[in-house]
Design a protein around this motif. Sequence first.
Motif, short mmCIF file in Angstrom:
data_model
loop_
_atom_site.label_atom_id
_atom_site.label_comp_id
_atom_site.label_asym_id
_atom_site.label_seq_id
_atom_site.Cartn_x
_atom_site.Cartn_y
_atom_site.Cartn_z
N LEU A 15 -5.58 3.46 6.07
CA LEU A 15 -5.30 1.90 5.52
C LEU A 15 -4.54 2.49 4.01
N SER A 16 -4.86 2.85 4.16
CA SER A 16 -4.31 2.92 2.08
C SER A 16 -3.38 3.33 2.23
N LEU A 17 -3.05 4.26 2.93
CA LEU A 17 -1.03 4.49 3.01
C LEU A 17 -0.31 4.20 3.08
N GLY A 18 -1.19 2.46 3.85
CA GLY A 18 0.04 1.89 4.18
C GLY A 18 0.03 1.69 6.35
N ARG A 72 0.70 -1.19 -0.25
CA ARG A 72 0.04 -0.16 -0.24
C ARG A 72 0.49 1.11 0.45
N LYS A 73 1.85 1.16 0.00
CA LYS A 73 3.17 2.46 0.09
C LYS A 73 3.86 2.43 -1.29
N TYR A 87 1.21 12.82 7.59
CA TYR A 87 0.55 11.41 8.57
C TYR A 87 1.51 10.12 8.04
N ARG A 90 -0.70 13.50 -0.53
CA ARG A 90 -0.50 13.20 0.69
C ARG A 90 -0.39 11.02 0.85
N VAL A 91 -1.03 11.06 -0.88
CA VAL A 91 -0.54 9.92 -0.87
C VAL A 91 1.02 9.88 -1.72
N MET A 133 -3.79 5.18 -3.27
CA MET A 133 -5.07 5.36 -3.55
C MET A 133 -5.77 6.68 -3.04
N VAL A 140 4.02 9.79 0.39
CA VAL A 140 4.86 8.25 1.03
C VAL A 140 5.56 7.47 -0.33
#
Lengths: 250, 296
Positions: free
Chosen positions: B187-190, A83-84, A106, A159-160, A88, A163
């Motif tokens: 959760l989607s950020l890990g 997911r990192k 975050y 924000r996506v 999404m 990471v």
Amino acid sequence: MRSKLSIKELDFYYGDFKALHKVSMEIEPNKVTALIGPSGCGKSTLLKTLNRMNDLVAGSVVDGTVLYDGDDIYGKYDIIQLRKKIGMVFQSPNPFAMSIYDNIAYGPRIHGIKNKKVLDRIVEKSLRQAAIWEEIKNRLKGPALGLSGGQQQRLCIARVLAVEPDVILMDEPTSALDPVSTSRIEDLIDELKKEYTIIIVTHNMQQAGRISDSTAFFLNGYLEEMGATEKIFFNPDSKKTEDYISGKFG
Amino acid sequence: MNMKKKILQRSRKEKSVEIILLLCALVSVISVLFISFFIFQKGLPLFRTVTIAEFLLGTNWSPSSQTNPQFGILPFIAGSVYITLSSLLLAVPIGIMTAVFMAEIASKKAAEVMRSVVQLLAGIPSVIYGFFGVIVISKFIRETFGGSGYSMLSGAIILAIMVLPTIINITEVTLTSLPKKIKEGSLSLGATRWQTILKVQLPAAKSGIIAGIVLGMGRALGETMAVLMVAGNAPIMPKGPLSMVRTLTMNIVTDMGYASGDHMTALFSTSIVLFLFILILNISVNIIKGNPEEIQ
């Protein structure tokens, strides 16, 4: 060229309901792939299987393989890392009830970055990439929920980005936004594909036409046709694709 | 003609229903007004003989002395505050964690069972809590720390159990009513499930949780019977967790049976103090709830 994601014979069930039937497709790196089709055709479901957000749905079962850079994400893949790497953006903006800065920081923070200077740099870089830095650089400590809908969505994109993902999944990212905000996000997507692989679900046919390099058309859980966007829009192989594109149903 | 009559009849019927509903609605409003009027009317006259400062800050409660009656209720204010805060110290972490467990971790079925158990806990009469306190908690305190076992700590433990349902319910409802997309975003950020709960969901539910805590505080402050049975009821300044303690509510109910004259009036004055405490708590709940900047 090697595929970024390669989906092979993917079946997906919500309990007894089969939402995807033997879907196979290849996603090329640094391209925008649009998933289109009428409501309930399985396009959002497919998107969710790519970063395993479907794991949250009780009673869902996946069968088949999804290879990300050659590794099976339904095998021993660490879901946190997945997911990192595959981020999404959701249908309606979902910033957290914290400051703009903390929203962006975050992700890096949960992945262990504590150094203030590093975080500052990531926040600025991500906000710049999401084309929102100039608008909000003076109120980073202000509440993220105080921003407009369009700004919130770009914040969520930032924000996506913070990471450092590789692939970005977007689930109808502009469906809750006004035309001006929509066009800003579309410009942004065009910019982002230089560095990222983007898969976008959209209901908006013109949007798919404007921003995507290839398009996949879904119908009733089947991948009806996939190809270069030009071809899908102007010279599709399938009659059903042509009918859908020309607005005869859907 | 007949039609007109019918319409008239109908509108009269509608009107009378409205009036009945209004009267019913007024019962609670009027009760609050009467109760406040009544305790103020009965309690305020004390301040003809005693100053407010003597009453609130005095530490000597000897109301039935013939020569020099004293009406200091500071020990009871302190008792109420100490016992309430210590009960919250126990109940808040346990309550929040229980609510998180029910909302996020337990299966639907398990959460359903827990919800009914918590509801049952809320419905148990306080005198039964008192019995439980006497038999189990006071005994435990006596055997572990010595002394009589009737102490502030015993009272705080019993109160903690009693306010748990309030805190659990409100926290759980707030958590489950948060938009799902917030959790998904994290959760989607890990983020792990635990990171998501701790850093996103609980902060987003902050105002609801605080409202639950304040409501629980009101319940603890007003509780009488259970604490009366376990906290010792000595009219002294509480000195520590094992010290006997008397709260405002205990003071009223203990002396009510035999008090007369100024002594009786002083009990009503005590209830004014209690009433104001509760009023402040309720107003703060409304302020917290009416300011839901955290909830989207």
